[in-house]
Design an enzyme around this catalytic site. Sequence first.
Site, short mmCIF file in Angstrom:
data_model
loop_
_atom_site.label_atom_id
_atom_site.label_comp_id
_atom_site.label_asym_id
_atom_site.label_seq_id
_atom_site.Cartn_x
_atom_site.Cartn_y
_atom_site.Cartn_z
N GLU A 23 0.86 -1.59 0.18
CA GLU A 23 0.10 -0.04 -0.05
C GLU A 23 0.75 1.64 -0.08
O GLU A 23 1.92 1.77 0.87
CB GLU A 23 -1.42 -0.13 1.74
CG GLU A 23 -1.85 1.39 1.30
CD GLU A 23 -2.52 1.49 2.79
OE1 GLU A 23 -2.92 2.08 2.91
OE2 GLU A 23 -2.69 0.19 3.41
N LYS A 37 -8.83 3.02 -2.38
CA LYS A 37 -9.33 2.04 -0.31
C LYS A 37 -10.96 2.38 -0.38
O LYS A 37 -10.90 3.59 -0.64
CB LYS A 37 -8.56 2.19 0.17
CG LYS A 37 -8.59 1.52 1.61
CD LYS A 37 -8.59 1.84 2.88
CE LYS A 37 -6.96 1.89 2.89
NZ LYS A 37 -5.86 2.72 3.97
N CYS A 87 -5.71 -3.09 2.27
CA CYS A 87 -6.03 -2.80 4.23
C CYS A 87 -6.71 -3.35 3.79
O CYS A 87 -7.55 -3.71 4.50
CB CYS A 87 -4.76 -2.08 4.13
SG CYS A 87 -4.05 -1.98 6.26
#
Length: 578
Positions: free
Chosen positions: A37, A119, A155
């Site tokens: 990430e 995300k 994540c």
Amino acid sequence: MNQIDSTVGDLAANAEAVVHWTRHSAEQGAHLVAFPEMVLTGYPVEDLALRSSFVEASRSALRALAARLAAEGFGDVPVVVGYLDRSEKAKPRYGQPAGSPQNAAAVLHGGEVVLSFAKHHLPNYGVFDEFRYFVPGDTMPVVRVRGVDVALAICEDLWQDGGRVPAARSANAGLLLSVNASPYEQNKDDVRLELVRKRAQEAGCTLAYLAMIGGQDELVFDGDSIVVDKDGEVVARAPQFSEGSVILDLDLPAAAADAPTGVVDDGLVIDRVVLSEEPVPAYEPELTGGYAERLDDDEEVYSALVVGLRAYAAKNGFRSVLIGLSGGIDSALVAAIACDALGAGNVYGVSMPSKYSSDHSRGDAAELARRTGLNYRTVPIEPMFDAYMGSLGLTGLAEENLQSRLRGTMLMAISNQEGHIVLAPGNKSELAVGYSTLYGDSVGAYGPIKDVYKTTVFRLARWRNRAAEERGQTPPIPENSISKPPSAELRPGQVDTDSLPDYDVLDRILELYVDRDQGKDAIVAAGFDEELVARTLRLVDAAEYKRRQYPPGTKTSAKGFGKDRRLPITNRWRETTG
């Protein structure tokens, strides 16, 4: 899966690392290459996300990286890279970060950015402020590689229910790849493993969890990348605190000819890019997995402290550190960590005895230096102390704290003169109850054991000595530093228990109050003396102004002082009075 470190803001060096590890992966025959990430910008970027100049620099660097990979001969290999982007369609509104920045990742192929996504779930707890910085993504990205549909996530998309995990099942993905920069904390590896197993079963496919390693300010990233099959069985697990590449042969199902399209779970829209339909010809797999040995709890925490200090020094351009050596356990452990992180030749210790310093403390400091090989000198503070006392006539606590402040001044003077950064040796127990002297033992650029309770300091010291013995090395910490009663030695016969409860009891109370946010009644109900609890809580509440001025230090617990635990300095609420 390239489990690597990156540095916030160093776009050129981070891109170079991506090229290096892509080359390594391609040479090993990888068909798909992935990085953590926000690897291109480093993580977390904090308020840099709000600077349009930095966002545009990240976007430009991504496009340049895609072209560079193709020019280097890796254009046929899809590469997943995390970076900082901005939403092209989000309309400005009150409460939304200016410029609509996004925590994003992209697939680079053929010299182009062929797929990008942001995300979906934005964490807003602990050290995370992603609602402050980013707007969420609303797609279910899928890239088809050699006839296999690979769903992509970032994540928190795994840590929260819903969203891309069930959407990966709805999209009939053969693999769910999640790129992560999940900070280390104690016992998180166990939680992480169970999470990955659960999400693979929910997604109905193999899940690859790629993690970052290294350090950024107070955060440490421990790696521990994991691959599990659709039943949650571990296929591979990477080492902790170690940079490297996990290259793995996976037998994955081919994508269906009528693969789903449109809107799936949580309103996510499938965004599928087909790069290659032709499956890989059948071959005998060579890289079928492996399970890196787990570190035990004490070695894990100690490793985090070493990595945190090493990263802070290296990434900020510091080569050497300076420590005030008292002969006590805290400075001894900090010195051992520093020697392991930077090498003993880059660690400088100063003994600064006063008239109250015991012979054994002076001897223990010298013995530590002998055992570790760090640079060592002795500079007594008594002449300076006498000069101050002659001018001011201080008594009591003011006299005691003067000694600590003289030592702090001396350390900073040597730091200025010789270029070493000062390490503050305070532990979490002392910081919690304010058992430290502002501008004295609190001076420094970094506090390696800032988030380590005193009882754990002793445990880590014993572990480090035991580890040395097992390797046939000299234990770095003198036994006397571990066994003698802790003392600041600012008056005759002083020990910590003159002012504080036994650390074993104190730390258990602090863990409930500081780390778990339990109130007085709940702590008393857990079996602790009411008067002792009330006294401890008063000490913690009164020391907030001190903690706010303490240097940063490696986070190892679920709730460290600083970004995790944020309380007002001016605050009249007390658990003891309401």
